[in-house]
Write a protein that holds these residues in place. Structure first.
Motif, short mmCIF file in Angstrom:
data_model
loop_
_atom_site.label_atom_id
_atom_site.label_comp_id
_atom_site.label_asym_id
_atom_site.label_seq_id
_atom_site.Cartn_x
_atom_site.Cartn_y
_atom_site.Cartn_z
N LYS A 1 0.64 -1.28 -0.08
CA LYS A 1 0.13 -0.10 0.02
C LYS A 1 0.85 1.31 0.06
CE LYS A 1 -4.22 -1.65 -0.02
NZ LYS A 1 -5.15 -1.39 -1.33
N ASP B 1 -10.19 -0.98 1.11
CA ASP B 1 -10.78 -1.13 -0.16
C ASP B 1 -12.12 -1.53 -0.15
OD1 ASP B 1 -8.23 -0.25 -1.20
OD2 ASP B 1 -8.02 -2.06 -2.35
N GLU C 1 -12.40 -3.68 -7.20
CA GLU C 1 -12.31 -2.66 -6.33
C GLU C 1 -12.84 -1.29 -6.86
OE1 GLU C 1 -7.99 -1.39 -5.81
OE2 GLU C 1 -8.77 0.88 -5.20
MG MG Z 1 -6.39 1.26 -4.89
#
Ligand code: MG
Ligand code: 4AD
Length: 480
Positions: A378, A395, A403
């Motif tokens: 991330k 998410d 997503e």
């Molecule tokens: Mg993303």
């Protein structure tokens, strides 16, 4: 008399009243019936011409695509298929459309593939499908502003040209005015951007988040809604090089609050279109049913479009940690039988869209919020958890999309953020102002980004992101 719209006419009780309309001919049948559309709504209005008293030369110019100004009266329809129609008293041709030329375009009234429609993006909005999608897109934008406005957020305009890489992923489009054939070079023979327009390297923004954080740390609750750009070479049905993103950012809010906000917000905007865009949704639902019929049984949708939208509004989003999700995926059939392209065997693996879709569509069968991801996969700005290896990321995964939202609680501790940037070789000079926010009254804060086109895909049932934005920009494609 003022020009009215078809949308307005169809909601009127008035009959036998004189009206004026302007629009485009969809079809002209039997030298008598014009199906006119003005874009105000899905429906055409039937305009009935008394050809015995009309000039023949004028009648010849009423062709598919032509723009007309019609005067007449609204009457109850004689025929089937519509309750009212316009009895035409006069027609002015505002713009001709040569039938020979029209026959080479998608204006020709017959079924065209979405691929062909894409090649004529300037005309495709004249079709029922695209006009419905684009009206929904407009409605969703309005609902988004309305939600934030009702909830005390300020709309903040983040810059489009920036000097920073908000996601730290290096997927940026450079902005420069230097001569590509003869750029100024420094002593090492490298392009000297200090001579460029801004006196430094600049790019199109990948996200307005960092600037939104600055504003949240003064105005409390803000959101951005603007275009963002990613030079990622992903030629998929869910990626654009230019897409619109909505990014709320809230001071004093933690990750749990962020999840609550995202869920409430998504439910609001979807309810909004369920209540306000019934006609367009019904049309797109039918379109989807038709499209489904050509698919193998196991790929067909078990829910209709409005059922899917209702489902999101009526059900709680399932909140699941990354660690739990990995356990589920590891033990899943497609993983054991090696049906996934990327097999999940270890904690720390990045989730691909096949995994996200498995979790949402096969396992949980509802929208899912995954949280507490490994720090390694991330962005640099996410808040490190006490375990030292996961971050307060979330998410949101939607059926058919994967997503749709990505967000996090931000790292508000100066020393932890600095360490993280050092680890990732992000120079402090580049983000000195971002670090400043952690020096003067830092506080817990969080936000997320909703990919607007992914929301429009979900809301319209369109399967390709290129078909929910007026003029899509994708690798090797910037026509129009
Ligand atoms: Mg993303
Ligand atoms: O997950 P992303 O990269 O997150 C951010 O940009 C954060 N700065 C957001 C924040 O916390 N304020 O992107 C957010 C969303 C994704 O979930 C996806 O819906 C969409 O933006 N998105 C794209 N949509 C279309 N084409 C692309 N290339 C996209 N990349 C991301």
């Amino acid at each position: 008399m003022t020009i009215t719209t078809i949308a307005h006419l169809l909601t009127q009780e008035l009959k036998h009243t004189n009206i004026e309309l302007k629009g485009w001919v969809r079809t002209f049948r039997a030298n008598r019936f014009i199906a006119l559309n003005d874009g105000s709504c899905l429906q055409n209005i039937q305009c009935v011409v008394d050809f015995e008293i009309m000039d023949e030369r004028l009648l010849k110019r009423i062709t598919t695509g032509a723009a007309l100004h019609i005067k007449g009266s609204l009457v109850e329809s004689q025929g089937k298929g519509q309750s009212v129609e316009v009895q035409v008293s006069s027609i002015e041709i505002l713009g001709d459309a040569d039938p020979e030329e029209v026959s080479k375009t998608i204006l020709q009234p017959k079924r065209h593939s979405l691929e062909l429609l894409r090649e004529q993006s300037h005309l495709r909005v004249r079709t029922n499908t695209f006009s419905a999608v684009m009206r929904l897109r407009s409605s969703l934008s309005f609902a988004i502003h309305s939600y934030f406005n009702k909830n005390g957020f300020y709309y903040m305009h983040a810059p489009i040209v920036t000097g920073s890489d908000a996601e730290g992923a290096g997927e940026m489009f450079r902005v420069t005015t230097l001569d590509p054939k003869n750029p100024p070079l420094n002593e090492e023979g490298i392009v000297d951007y200090s001579k460029d327009f801004f006196g430094k390297e600049t790019n199109l923004t990948v996200s307005g988040q960092l600037e939104a954080e600055a504003y949240a740390m003064a105005l409390g609750k803000v959101y951005t809604f603007g275009p963002t750009f990613r030079a990622e070479n992903s030629n998929t049905s869910r990626h654009l090089a230019e897409f619109w993103m909505i990014e709320p950012e809230v001071a004093f809010m933690d990750l749990a609050g962020n999840m609550d906000l995202a869920e409430d917000f998504m439910k609001y905007v979807i309810s909004y279109i369920l209540n306000h865009n019934k006609e367009d949704l019904a049309f797109l639902e039918q379109r989807l049913e038709q499209e489904d019929k050509s698919k193998p049984q196991n790929e067909r949708s078990t829910m209709s479009l409005t059922e899917k939208l209702r489902f999101v509004v009526d059900n709680n989003f399932k909140r699941v940690s990354y660690t739990e999700a990995i356990e589920i995926l590891r033990g899943s059939k497609p993983n054991k039988k090696k049906k996934f392209k990327y097999i999940i065997d270890e904690w720390g693996a990045d989730l691909q869209s096949e995994h996200e879709r498995y979790l949402v569509e096969k396992h949980f069968k509802c929208p899912v919020i995954l949280f507490d991801y490994p720090a390694k996969i991330k962005a640099f700005y996410m808040r490190l958890n006490e375990d030292g290896k996961t971050v307060r990321a979330m998410d949101i995964l939607f059926p058919g999309i994967g997503e749709i939202v990505g967000g996090s609680q931000r790292e508000e501790r100066l020393d932890v953020l600095k360490d993280k940037m050092a680890e990732l070789n992000i120079p402090e000079e580049d983000l000195w102002w971002y670090l400043d926010l952690r020096k003067y009254g830092t506080a817990v804060h969080s936000g997320f980004g909703l990919g607007f086109e992914r929301l429009v895909m979900f809301a319209t049932g369109m399967g390709n992101i290129r078909d929910v934005i007026p003029f899509p920009r994708t690798p090797l494609n910037a026509e129009f």
